[in-house]
Scaffold this motif. Structure first.
Motif, PDB file in Angstrom:
ATOM      1  N   THR A   1       0.836  -5.756   0.993  1.00  0.00           N
ATOM      2  CA  THR A   1       0.513  -4.470   0.356  1.00  0.00           C
ATOM      3  C   THR A   1      -0.486  -4.678  -0.775  1.00  0.00           C
ATOM      4  OG1 THR A   1       2.717  -3.651   0.905  1.00  0.00           O
ATOM      5  CG2 THR A   1       1.491  -2.448  -0.781  1.00  0.00           C
ATOM      6  N   ARG A   2      -0.271  -5.692  -1.587  1.00  0.00           N
ATOM      7  CA  ARG A   2      -1.219  -5.988  -2.680  1.00  0.00           C
ATOM      8  C   ARG A   2      -2.580  -6.371  -2.134  1.00  0.00           C
ATOM      9  NH1 ARG A   2       2.403  -9.659  -6.848  1.00  0.00           N
ATOM     10  NH2 ARG A   2       3.759  -7.980  -7.535  1.00  0.00           N
ATOM     11  N   ALA A   3      -2.607  -7.185  -1.104  1.00  0.00           N
ATOM     12  CA  ALA A   3      -3.873  -7.601  -0.497  1.00  0.00           C
ATOM     13  C   ALA A   3      -4.606  -6.399   0.077  1.00  0.00           C
ATOM     14  CB  ALA A   3      -3.638  -8.662   0.558  1.00  0.00           C
TER      15      ALA A   3
ATOM     16  N   HIS B   1      -4.361  -3.225  -0.911  1.00  0.00           N
ATOM     17  CA  HIS B   1      -4.851  -2.369  -1.986  1.00  0.00           C
ATOM     18  C   HIS B   1      -6.004  -3.009  -2.763  1.00  0.00           C
ATOM     19  CE1 HIS B   1      -2.077   0.883  -1.464  1.00  0.00           C
ATOM     20  NE2 HIS B   1      -1.032   0.061  -1.499  1.00  0.00           N
ATOM     21  N   GLN B   2      -6.051  -4.324  -2.808  1.00  0.00           N
ATOM     22  CA  GLN B   2      -7.148  -5.009  -3.509  1.00  0.00           C
ATOM     23  C   GLN B   2      -8.437  -4.970  -2.726  1.00  0.00           C
ATOM     24  OE1 GLN B   2      -5.613  -8.851  -4.514  1.00  0.00           O
ATOM     25  NE2 GLN B   2      -4.422  -8.083  -6.244  1.00  0.00           N
ATOM     26  N   ARG B   3      -8.357  -4.727  -1.431  1.00  0.00           N
ATOM     27  CA  ARG B   3      -9.569  -4.606  -0.612  1.00  0.00           C
ATOM     28  C   ARG B   3     -10.201  -3.284  -0.938  1.00  0.00           C
ATOM     29  NH1 ARG B   3      -8.719  -6.845   5.401  1.00  0.00           N
ATOM     30  NH2 ARG B   3      -8.898  -9.021   4.877  1.00  0.00           N
TER      31      ARG B   3
END
Length: 191
Positions: free
Chosen positions: A185-187, A189-191
């Protein structure tokens, strides 16, 4: 310190009282039959005709061929793990508990009927409770503190508990799944 000694004394008493009077029953026999009939490699590679904990059966076979096997010796590892759980689990929870709460957790673990039963049984349950709890707390610390020493605790604890009893993968695997989903999920959203 007096309360801690009292709790530890109660835990030791409840887990060792009449331990020498117990006889092997039910699943405990599977390991004995396997170590009598099978060699080390056969035990290592199979659950056999009826399931047995592979590492415990290997350990029991080693004891049988060296120092001798007895019902008490078969239970000693479980008793030790059961007593260690009363001390280790509250210690692992120390960052989240006040001292009086840690003593309460320890006291509840010391008198827990199910944990007492598992500690007196020559099966892997007392060991897996301790190892899974250690693995899950270590995983949490590794994720939040980014300290690889915790990963060095998680991996052997999770692997050994799974080897002792495969169902423990539900607990350690769900922890990994949770943090894996958070990382994805973090990966995303960081894209």
């Amino acid at each position: 310190i007096i309360i801690a000694l009292l709790v530890a004394t109660i835990a030791v008493y409840l887990r060792s009282n009449q331990l020498l009077d117990q006889i092997l029953i039910d699943d405990e026999w599977h390991a004995v039959h396997a170590l009598i009939r099978l060699g080390y490699s056969d035990i290592f590679l199979s659950f056999g005709h009826a399931d047995h904990s592979i590492p415990l059966t290997l350990f029991f076979k080693l004891m049988a061929e060296t120092i001798g096997l007895s019902e008490f010796r078969m239970r000693l590892l479980s008793v030790t793990a059961g007593i260690a759980t009363v001390v280790v689990v509250p210690y692992l929870l120390k960052p989240w508990l006040r001292s009086n709460e840690a003593f309460l957790v320890s006291a509840l673990l010391a008198i827990s009927p199910l944990l007492i039963h598992f500690s007196r049984y020559a099966r892997p349950y007392a060991l897996t409770i301790l190892l899974v709890f250690l693995a899950v707390i270590a995983l949490w610390h590794w994720w939040h503190d980014h300290d690889k020493r915790w990963l060095g605790i998680f991996v052997p604890s999770a692997v050994l508990s799974a080897w002792l009893h495969p169902l423990t993968l539900l607990f350690t695997g769900s922890g990994l799944l949770w943090f894996g989903l958070v990382a994805l999920t973090r990966a995303f959203h960081q894209r």
